[in-house]
Design an enzyme around this catalytic site. Structure first.
Site, mmCIF file in Angstrom:
data_model
loop_
_atom_site.group_PDB
_atom_site.id
_atom_site.type_symbol
_atom_site.label_atom_id
_atom_site.label_comp_id
_atom_site.label_asym_id
_atom_site.label_seq_id
_atom_site.Cartn_x
_atom_site.Cartn_y
_atom_site.Cartn_z
ATOM 1 N N TYR A 68 0.830 -1.207 0.000
ATOM 2 C CA TYR A 68 0.000 0.000 0.000
ATOM 3 C C TYR A 68 0.862 1.254 0.000
ATOM 4 O O TYR A 68 0.476 2.281 -0.565
ATOM 5 C CB TYR A 68 -1.000 -0.026 1.167
ATOM 6 C CG TYR A 68 -2.261 -0.767 0.794
ATOM 7 C CD1 TYR A 68 -2.356 -2.147 0.943
ATOM 8 C CD2 TYR A 68 -3.336 -0.096 0.209
ATOM 9 C CE1 TYR A 68 -3.495 -2.831 0.535
ATOM 10 C CE2 TYR A 68 -4.472 -0.777 -0.200
ATOM 11 C CZ TYR A 68 -4.553 -2.148 -0.038
ATOM 12 O OH TYR A 68 -5.679 -2.824 -0.451
ATOM 13 N N ARG A 71 1.617 1.775 -3.586
ATOM 14 C CA ARG A 71 0.460 2.363 -4.272
ATOM 15 C C ARG A 71 0.288 3.821 -3.844
ATOM 16 O O ARG A 71 -0.003 4.688 -4.676
ATOM 17 C CB ARG A 71 -0.816 1.570 -3.958
ATOM 18 C CG ARG A 71 -0.953 0.265 -4.709
ATOM 19 C CD ARG A 71 -2.292 -0.410 -4.429
ATOM 20 N NE ARG A 71 -3.437 0.423 -4.792
ATOM 21 C CZ ARG A 71 -4.695 0.180 -4.375
ATOM 22 N NH1 ARG A 71 -4.936 -0.842 -3.557
ATOM 23 N NH2 ARG A 71 -5.686 0.970 -4.744
ATOM 24 N N GLN A 102 -15.557 4.974 -5.767
ATOM 25 C CA GLN A 102 -14.964 3.748 -5.231
ATOM 26 C C GLN A 102 -13.450 3.920 -5.103
ATOM 27 O O GLN A 102 -12.777 3.082 -4.514
ATOM 28 C CB GLN A 102 -15.244 2.552 -6.148
ATOM 29 C CG GLN A 102 -16.711 2.229 -6.313
ATOM 30 C CD GLN A 102 -16.931 1.181 -7.381
ATOM 31 O OE1 GLN A 102 -16.687 -0.004 -7.178
ATOM 32 N NE2 GLN A 102 -17.368 1.623 -8.547
ATOM 33 N N VAL A 104 -9.780 5.373 -4.035
ATOM 34 C CA VAL A 104 -9.185 5.745 -2.738
ATOM 35 C C VAL A 104 -8.062 6.764 -2.923
ATOM 36 O O VAL A 104 -7.330 7.062 -1.990
ATOM 37 C CB VAL A 104 -8.651 4.480 -2.011
ATOM 38 C CG1 VAL A 104 -9.793 3.526 -1.692
ATOM 39 C CG2 VAL A 104 -7.576 3.769 -2.854
ATOM 40 N N ASP A 105 -7.963 7.318 -4.164
ATOM 41 C CA ASP A 105 -6.800 8.140 -4.510
ATOM 42 C C ASP A 105 -6.962 9.625 -4.198
ATOM 43 O O ASP A 105 -5.987 10.386 -4.289
ATOM 44 C CB ASP A 105 -6.430 7.925 -5.999
ATOM 45 C CG ASP A 105 -7.604 8.245 -6.953
ATOM 46 O OD1 ASP A 105 -7.717 7.567 -7.988
ATOM 47 O OD2 ASP A 105 -8.397 9.163 -6.664
ATOM 48 N N HIS A 120 -15.070 3.486 -0.471
ATOM 49 C CA HIS A 120 -14.052 2.470 -0.180
ATOM 50 C C HIS A 120 -12.897 3.029 0.640
ATOM 51 O O HIS A 120 -11.825 2.431 0.689
ATOM 52 C CB HIS A 120 -13.520 1.847 -1.488
ATOM 53 C CG HIS A 120 -14.512 0.948 -2.151
ATOM 54 N ND1 HIS A 120 -14.381 0.491 -3.439
ATOM 55 C CD2 HIS A 120 -15.685 0.429 -1.703
ATOM 56 C CE1 HIS A 120 -15.416 -0.284 -3.757
ATOM 57 N NE2 HIS A 120 -16.223 -0.326 -2.722
ATOM 58 N N GLY A 193 -16.041 4.780 -15.511
ATOM 59 C CA GLY A 193 -14.837 3.991 -15.269
ATOM 60 C C GLY A 193 -14.947 2.944 -14.195
ATOM 61 O O GLY A 193 -14.032 2.769 -13.391
HETATM 62 N N1 APR Z 1 -11.678 6.053 -18.724
HETATM 63 C C1 APR Z 1 -12.809 5.477 -18.231
HETATM 64 N N2 APR Z 1 -12.891 4.164 -17.893
HETATM 65 C C2 APR Z 1 -11.782 3.415 -18.095
HETATM 66 C C3 APR Z 1 -10.570 3.937 -18.607
HETATM 67 C C4 APR Z 1 -10.549 5.315 -18.923
HETATM 68 N N3 APR Z 1 -9.444 5.900 -19.425
HETATM 69 N N4 APR Z 1 -9.656 2.922 -18.669
HETATM 70 C C5 APR Z 1 -10.288 1.819 -18.218
HETATM 71 N N5 APR Z 1 -11.557 2.104 -17.875
HETATM 72 C C6 APR Z 1 -12.598 1.218 -17.332
HETATM 73 C C7 APR Z 1 -12.422 -0.239 -17.644
HETATM 74 O O1 APR Z 1 -13.002 -0.532 -18.914
HETATM 75 C C8 APR Z 1 -13.202 -0.889 -16.495
HETATM 76 O O2 APR Z 1 -14.576 -0.999 -16.840
HETATM 77 O O3 APR Z 1 -12.520 1.315 -15.925
HETATM 78 C C9 APR Z 1 -13.063 0.119 -15.366
HETATM 79 C C10 APR Z 1 -12.125 -0.349 -14.270
HETATM 80 O O4 APR Z 1 -12.717 -1.461 -13.652
HETATM 81 P P1 APR Z 1 -11.997 -2.049 -12.349
HETATM 82 O O5 APR Z 1 -10.534 -2.143 -12.614
HETATM 83 O O6 APR Z 1 -12.768 -3.270 -11.955
HETATM 84 O O7 APR Z 1 -12.168 -0.890 -11.262
HETATM 85 P P2 APR Z 1 -13.422 -0.650 -10.337
HETATM 86 O O8 APR Z 1 -14.707 -0.978 -11.042
HETATM 87 O O9 APR Z 1 -13.292 0.726 -9.777
HETATM 88 O O10 APR Z 1 -13.178 -1.724 -9.150
HETATM 89 C C11 APR Z 1 -14.074 -1.671 -8.061
HETATM 90 O O11 APR Z 1 -12.698 -3.303 -6.915
HETATM 91 O O12 APR Z 1 -10.598 -4.018 -6.295
HETATM 92 C C12 APR Z 1 -11.753 -3.375 -5.839
HETATM 93 O O13 APR Z 1 -11.918 -1.800 -4.139
HETATM 94 C C13 APR Z 1 -11.427 -1.970 -5.430
HETATM 95 O O14 APR Z 1 -12.693 0.060 -5.775
HETATM 96 C C14 APR Z 1 -12.213 -1.117 -6.411
HETATM 97 C C15 APR Z 1 -13.343 -2.043 -6.810
#
Ligand code: APR
Length: 255
Positions: A68, A71, A102, A104-105, A120, A193
């Site tokens: 962490y 990160r 969602q 945490v940044d 989160h 996203g």
């Molecule tokens: N702009 C918009 N969306 C994007 C971009 C971009 N430039 N690049 C990628 N994406 C999209 C991807 O297509 C995907 O649908 O962002 C999404 C990221 O999905 P995840 O990686 O699953 O992230 P997230 O949905 O926020 O995850 C939810 O999972 O690991 C846990 O707690 C963590 O908050 C996180 C939660």
């Protein structure tokens, strides 16, 4: 598509309460990896069970504490991208806008968004394992944490951990209450996203839709939630959101 953008702008321009619900894709163009994107997603390269659960932390606190810190260093070096700034500016032209993230940044707040609900938690805060004493501000960098035990809580001595929600953990009650109540009364939800694969956050657009809200999704790919969207704007947040903001401005200036 231009039509999609025009339709989305009309929906946003007609909104009283707009809830922006963002996931990791929102920060992708700030250089912060998402979790589930094919090659560079964090969970494609690290084991979430080992690094994002309380069991994993108790089994190997050094590993989790230093991961962490790694990160957090990337987050502290990251800058909000044009998508974050567009969301912050949108709050100045619609009657009411709240961000439910969602992520945490902390990049929404860094871009100027003043009303952000972090469902989160935040990687910029740590808390102690036993009593939940929370600390933010100057936190140790990766080099100081690498293979070090998490420091003891200055108040009660129990180990410090990131103040983020790990898999299997409850979300912060006040954030949940506010997020679900906003989703239940918003006119529009701008979903940005998120893969829509992690519950309960993935339920927010369903709560909004059931309450009669219109859903606009911004994502370069279809997600588990695209089926809930009235308008799907396919593309990166850093490009689509500024275009949407400009279109809303044009509409409101013309009206
Ligand atoms: N702009 C918009 N969306 C994007 C971009 C971009 N430039 N690049 C990628 N994406 C999209 C991807 O297509 C995907 O649908 O962002 C999404 C990221 O999905 P995840 O990686 O699953 O992230 P997230 O949905 O926020 O995850 C939810 O999972 O690991 C846990 O707690 C963590 O908050 C996180 C939660």
């Amino acid at each position: 598509t231009p039509e999609g953008l025009a339709r989305a702008a009309r929906i946003v321009a007609d909104s009283g309460l707009l809830v922006v619900s963002s996931g990791a894709g929102m920060s992708r163009e700030s250089g912060i990896p998402t979790f589930r994107d094919a090659m560079e997603g964090l969970w494609a390269n690290f084991d979430p069970q080992e690094l994002a659960t309380e069991e994993g932390f108790r089994a190997n606190p050094r590993r989790v504490w230093s991961w962490y810190a790694w990160r957090r260093d990337r987050v502290m070096q990251a800058r909000p991208n044009p998508g974050h700034f567009a969301v912050a500016e949108l709050a100045g032209i619609v009657p009411e806008l709240v961000v439910v993230t969602q992520n945490v940044d902390g990049l929404h707040a860094a871009a100027g968004s003043r009303d952000v609900v972090e469902v989160h938690g935040s990687i910029r805060r740590v808390r102690c394992l036993d009593r939940g004493h929370v600390f933010s501000g100057e936190l140790p960098v990766y080099a100081e944490c690498e293979e070090q035990d998490p420091p003891p809580c200055p108040v009660c001595g129990s180990p410090l951990r990131p103040d983020v929600v790990w898999f299997g953990e409850m979300l912060p009650v006040d954030a949940v209450e506010r997020a679900w109540s906003l989703a239940g009364r918003c006119d529009t939800m701008l979903l940005i996203g998120t893969s829509g694969t992690v519950w309960p956050a993935a339920e927010l657009p369903l709560v909004a839709r059931r309450a009669g809200a219109r859903i606009i999704e911004v994502n370069p790919h279809r997600s588990e939630l695209t089926h809930t969207a009235d308008v799907f704007l396919q593309g990166p947040a850093g490009e689509v959101l500024p275009a949407l903001l400009a279109e809303v401005r044009r509409l409101l200036a013309a009206s």
